[in-house]
Write an enzyme that holds these catalytic residues in place. Structure first.
Site, PDB file in Angstrom:
ATOM      1  N   HIS A  61      20.762 -13.180  45.073  1.00 40.64           N
ATOM      2  CA  HIS A  61      22.059 -12.582  44.767  1.00 40.64           C
ATOM      3  C   HIS A  61      22.427 -11.513  45.780  1.00 40.64           C
ATOM      4  O   HIS A  61      23.608 -11.374  46.153  1.00 40.64           O
ATOM      5  CB  HIS A  61      22.053 -11.982  43.359  1.00 40.64           C
ATOM      6  CG  HIS A  61      22.481 -12.932  42.293  1.00 40.64           C
ATOM      7  ND1 HIS A  61      22.332 -12.662  40.954  1.00 40.64           N
ATOM      8  CD2 HIS A  61      23.072 -14.163  42.349  1.00 40.64           C
ATOM      9  CE1 HIS A  61      22.797 -13.673  40.240  1.00 40.64           C
ATOM     10  NE2 HIS A  61      23.246 -14.593  41.069  1.00 40.64           N
ATOM     11  N   LYS A  98      26.498 -17.370  29.176  1.00 42.39           N
ATOM     12  CA  LYS A  98      26.782 -16.238  30.056  1.00 42.39           C
ATOM     13  C   LYS A  98      28.177 -16.413  30.639  1.00 42.39           C
ATOM     14  O   LYS A  98      28.482 -17.437  31.242  1.00 42.39           O
ATOM     15  CB  LYS A  98      25.764 -16.158  31.196  1.00 42.39           C
ATOM     16  CG  LYS A  98      24.446 -15.515  30.847  1.00 42.39           C
ATOM     17  CD  LYS A  98      23.605 -15.371  32.110  1.00 42.39           C
ATOM     18  CE  LYS A  98      22.303 -14.646  31.843  1.00 42.39           C
ATOM     19  NZ  LYS A  98      21.493 -14.493  33.077  1.00 42.39           N
ATOM     20  N   ASN A 122      15.895 -16.415  36.350  1.00 39.81           N
ATOM     21  CA  ASN A 122      16.331 -15.599  37.478  1.00 39.81           C
ATOM     22  C   ASN A 122      15.422 -15.732  38.697  1.00 39.81           C
ATOM     23  O   ASN A 122      15.629 -15.024  39.692  1.00 39.81           O
ATOM     24  CB  ASN A 122      16.387 -14.119  37.059  1.00 39.81           C
ATOM     25  CG  ASN A 122      17.477 -13.860  36.043  1.00 39.81           C
ATOM     26  OD1 ASN A 122      18.603 -14.335  36.194  1.00 39.81           O
ATOM     27  ND2 ASN A 122      17.160 -13.119  34.995  1.00 39.81           N
ATOM     28  N   ARG A 165      40.269 -10.295  21.766  1.00 36.37           N
ATOM     29  CA  ARG A 165      38.904 -10.204  21.242  1.00 36.37           C
ATOM     30  C   ARG A 165      38.215 -11.558  21.088  1.00 36.37           C
ATOM     31  O   ARG A 165      37.223 -11.673  20.379  1.00 36.37           O
ATOM     32  CB  ARG A 165      38.869  -9.425  19.913  1.00 36.37           C
ATOM     33  CG  ARG A 165      39.233  -7.958  20.083  1.00 36.37           C
ATOM     34  CD  ARG A 165      38.777  -7.140  18.902  1.00 36.37           C
ATOM     35  NE  ARG A 165      38.974  -5.720  19.169  1.00 36.37           N
ATOM     36  CZ  ARG A 165      40.072  -5.045  18.855  1.00 36.37           C
ATOM     37  NH1 ARG A 165      41.082  -5.668  18.272  1.00 36.37           N
ATOM     38  NH2 ARG A 165      40.170  -3.764  19.129  1.00 36.37           N
ATOM     39  N   HIS A 220      26.319 -20.290  46.477  1.00 38.57           N
ATOM     40  CA  HIS A 220      25.307 -19.709  45.591  1.00 38.57           C
ATOM     41  C   HIS A 220      23.933 -20.349  45.797  1.00 38.57           C
ATOM     42  O   HIS A 220      22.929 -19.654  45.999  1.00 38.57           O
ATOM     43  CB  HIS A 220      25.745 -19.872  44.133  1.00 38.57           C
ATOM     44  CG  HIS A 220      24.714 -19.429  43.142  1.00 38.57           C
ATOM     45  ND1 HIS A 220      24.442 -18.100  42.897  1.00 38.57           N
ATOM     46  CD2 HIS A 220      23.865 -20.138  42.348  1.00 38.57           C
ATOM     47  CE1 HIS A 220      23.486 -17.996  41.994  1.00 38.57           C
ATOM     48  NE2 HIS A 220      23.118 -19.220  41.645  1.00 38.57           N
ATOM     49  N   GLU A 248      18.594 -12.800  26.811  1.00 35.24           N
ATOM     50  CA  GLU A 248      17.770 -12.407  27.952  1.00 35.24           C
ATOM     51  C   GLU A 248      16.954 -11.139  27.697  1.00 35.24           C
ATOM     52  O   GLU A 248      16.929 -10.214  28.503  1.00 35.24           O
ATOM     53  CB  GLU A 248      18.644 -12.242  29.210  1.00 35.24           C
ATOM     54  CG  GLU A 248      17.855 -12.387  30.495  1.00 35.24           C
ATOM     55  CD  GLU A 248      18.744 -12.519  31.733  1.00 35.24           C
ATOM     56  OE1 GLU A 248      18.587 -11.699  32.624  1.00 35.24           O
ATOM     57  OE2 GLU A 248      19.579 -13.439  31.783  1.00 35.24           O
ATOM     58  N   GLU A 294      19.359 -25.206  42.274  1.00 36.37           N
ATOM     59  CA  GLU A 294      19.070 -24.823  40.893  1.00 36.37           C
ATOM     60  C   GLU A 294      18.220 -25.885  40.190  1.00 36.37           C
ATOM     61  O   GLU A 294      17.428 -25.560  39.307  1.00 36.37           O
ATOM     62  CB  GLU A 294      20.366 -24.570  40.116  1.00 36.37           C
ATOM     63  CG  GLU A 294      21.127 -23.319  40.556  1.00 36.37           C
ATOM     64  CD  GLU A 294      20.510 -22.013  40.055  1.00 36.37           C
ATOM     65  OE1 GLU A 294      19.511 -22.063  39.299  1.00 36.37           O
ATOM     66  OE2 GLU A 294      21.018 -20.942  40.429  1.00 36.37           O
ATOM     67  N   HIS A 308      16.684 -15.169  42.246  1.00 36.97           N
ATOM     68  CA  HIS A 308      18.018 -14.578  42.151  1.00 36.97           C
ATOM     69  C   HIS A 308      18.067 -13.092  42.486  1.00 36.97           C
ATOM     70  O   HIS A 308      19.134 -12.587  42.831  1.00 36.97           O
ATOM     71  CB  HIS A 308      18.595 -14.814  40.755  1.00 36.97           C
ATOM     72  CG  HIS A 308      19.058 -16.223  40.524  1.00 36.97           C
ATOM     73  ND1 HIS A 308      18.211 -17.309  40.619  1.00 36.97           N
ATOM     74  CD2 HIS A 308      20.276 -16.734  40.210  1.00 36.97           C
ATOM     75  CE1 HIS A 308      18.888 -18.417  40.368  1.00 36.97           C
ATOM     76  NE2 HIS A 308      20.140 -18.099  40.129  1.00 36.97           N
ATOM     77  N   ARG A 347      14.052 -15.810  28.871  1.00 38.82           N
ATOM     78  CA  ARG A 347      15.203 -16.269  29.652  1.00 38.82           C
ATOM     79  C   ARG A 347      15.211 -15.685  31.069  1.00 38.82           C
ATOM     80  O   ARG A 347      15.819 -16.249  31.983  1.00 38.82           O
ATOM     81  CB  ARG A 347      16.510 -15.906  28.919  1.00 38.82           C
ATOM     82  CG  ARG A 347      17.752 -16.465  29.596  1.00 38.82           C
ATOM     83  CD  ARG A 347      18.986 -16.281  28.742  1.00 38.82           C
ATOM     84  NE  ARG A 347      20.170 -16.799  29.434  1.00 38.82           N
ATOM     85  CZ  ARG A 347      21.291 -17.162  28.831  1.00 38.82           C
ATOM     86  NH1 ARG A 347      21.377 -17.072  27.517  1.00 38.82           N
ATOM     87  NH2 ARG A 347      22.309 -17.608  29.517  1.00 38.82           N
ATOM     88  N   LYS A 391      16.871 -25.694  30.881  1.00 44.07           N
ATOM     89  CA  LYS A 391      17.588 -24.427  30.675  1.00 44.07           C
ATOM     90  C   LYS A 391      17.853 -24.206  29.193  1.00 44.07           C
ATOM     91  O   LYS A 391      17.706 -23.086  28.679  1.00 44.07           O
ATOM     92  CB  LYS A 391      18.900 -24.404  31.462  1.00 44.07           C
ATOM     93  CG  LYS A 391      19.629 -23.076  31.281  1.00 44.07           C
ATOM     94  CD  LYS A 391      20.716 -22.836  32.292  1.00 44.07           C
ATOM     95  CE  LYS A 391      21.261 -21.422  32.114  1.00 44.07           C
ATOM     96  NZ  LYS A 391      22.371 -21.118  33.041  1.00 44.07           N
TER      97      LYS A 391
END
Length: 357
Positions: A241, A137, A234, A115, A257, A226, A179, A237, A230, A216
């Site tokens: 992606h 993230k 993206n 956990r 990427h 998000e 980026e 993306h 936020r 960022k």
């Protein structure tokens, strides 16, 4: 001058020699230190880390294979099993030493093991320094769906050292630079202007990396999970992606990427022009920068249906609508813009036409 950045309950340290890391570990009173690496960072970056931690003589190394194709549940199970084999308890600390694959998967493994145990991100690529290391993230891929499984869990610290960038080849640097350009496009026109003339193989990058992380951080501290702002991170993306996911399963040498996101940013800048007020002049500037820096990626309309299917599973969608972050000007971005499939296909046609310029 201290140029460290305070983030969501932790500090991003900018230190070439990682001089504060030993003190940070000592303060934590941890039962055990685990270091997650891939084969490349084990060879090229672990010696830098070991030199910064002369007092640390008792630690366990977990090594994974490099590459986005290995950022999946099977490799994550391997990390968890190795943690169990090493007898890790809830007072252990995980140091994630690597690029985005290591920091994403290491953060996810740590945030879910028993956990959750503490972890520190030590990003070693330009991409991970300006993007994956900051914001909390964590995640793994499911099939060719990027980062579809994950958590929002903040690290205990991030340590960014420019020394690691000396270990990267030109392609990795170019991937990370995408980026940086994105941060300029969504938030800081001056940064975008700098990117036009920056030579990331020759120029000093400390200030550029710091500015990217600061942008960022400014966004994610206002919206940690998000729900709104936020989402501008993206930009590029949604389409990028999908192209990255397609390339992962079809190409013998898949796109990195940043290479895929560069394609996505050309497409989404076109969509921004069509529906969100981005001027034709700004679109031209964006296309010019990307086509001068990134090689053309060949595909044709036969893959459009596959790409749309991948986009339908994107995390940003709502009620089956395809969600985008779109520019209204260079340096200004809006979110929760929903776009029809025909316009997405039109943007892919635009990329194929513009990439030959």
């Amino acid at each position: 001058m201290n140029n460290n950045i305070a983030s969501l309950g932790y500090t991003v340290f900018f230190e070439k020699e990682l001089e504060s890391l030993q003190e940070f570990i000592n303060k934590g009173n941890y039962s055990q230190i685990l270091i997650l690496v891939d084969r490349n960072t084990n060879d090229h970056c672990l010696p830098v880390l070991q030199a910064a931690l002369p007092e640390l003589v008792d630690y366990d190394i977990i090594e994974v294979d490099p590459g986005e194709e290995n950022k999946n549940i099977d490799f994550c199970i391997g990390v968890w099993n190795t943690m169990l084999d090493f007898g890790a308890d809830r007072k252990a600390l995980m140091l994630n030493l690597g690029g985005g694959v290591v920091t994403d998967m290491g953060g996810f493994a740590a945030s879910t093991f028993k956990r959750g145990i503490d972890f520190v991100q030590i990003p070693t690529t330009l991409l991970s320094q300006v993007d994956a290391s900051v914001g909390g993230k964590t995640g793994i891929d499911l099939g060719n769906l990027k980062n579809i499984i994950g958590t929002f869990t903040q690290p205990k610290a991030v340590f960014i050292s420019s020394a690691f960038l000396q270990t990267l080849d030109a392609r990795q640097m170019r991937s990370g630079f995408a980026e940086v350009i994105k941060h300029g496009l969504i938030f800081d026109k001056d940064l975008f202007e700098q990117c036009k003339t920056l030579d990331y193989e020759e120029d000093e990058l400390d200030a550029i990396v710091h500015r990217s992380v600061a942008i960022k951080n400014e966004v994610i501290t206002q919206d940690p999970t998000e729900k709104g702002l936020r989402k501008i991170l993206n930009f590029g993306h949604t389409i990028g992606h999908a192209i990255e996911g397609h390339s992962l399963v079809t190409d013998s040498n898949p796109l990195l990427h940043g290479e895929a996101i560069a394609i996505g940013m050309i497409c989404e800048a076109y969509i921004s022009h069509k529906v969100n007020g981005l001027s034709i002049e700004a679109l031209g500037e964006i296309v010019s920068l990307f086509t001068s820096r990134y090689e053309r990626y060949d595909f044709d309309a036969s893959i459009y249906a596959t790409l749309i299917d991948l986009m339908r599973n994107d995390k940003k969608n709502e009620q089956q609508k395809l969600g985008f972050a779109l520019l209204s000007a260079i340096g200004t971005c809006d979110y929760d813009r929903f776009v029809e499939e025909d316009l997405i296909k039109e943007s892919l046609d635009f990329y194929l036409a513009s990439a030959v310029l």
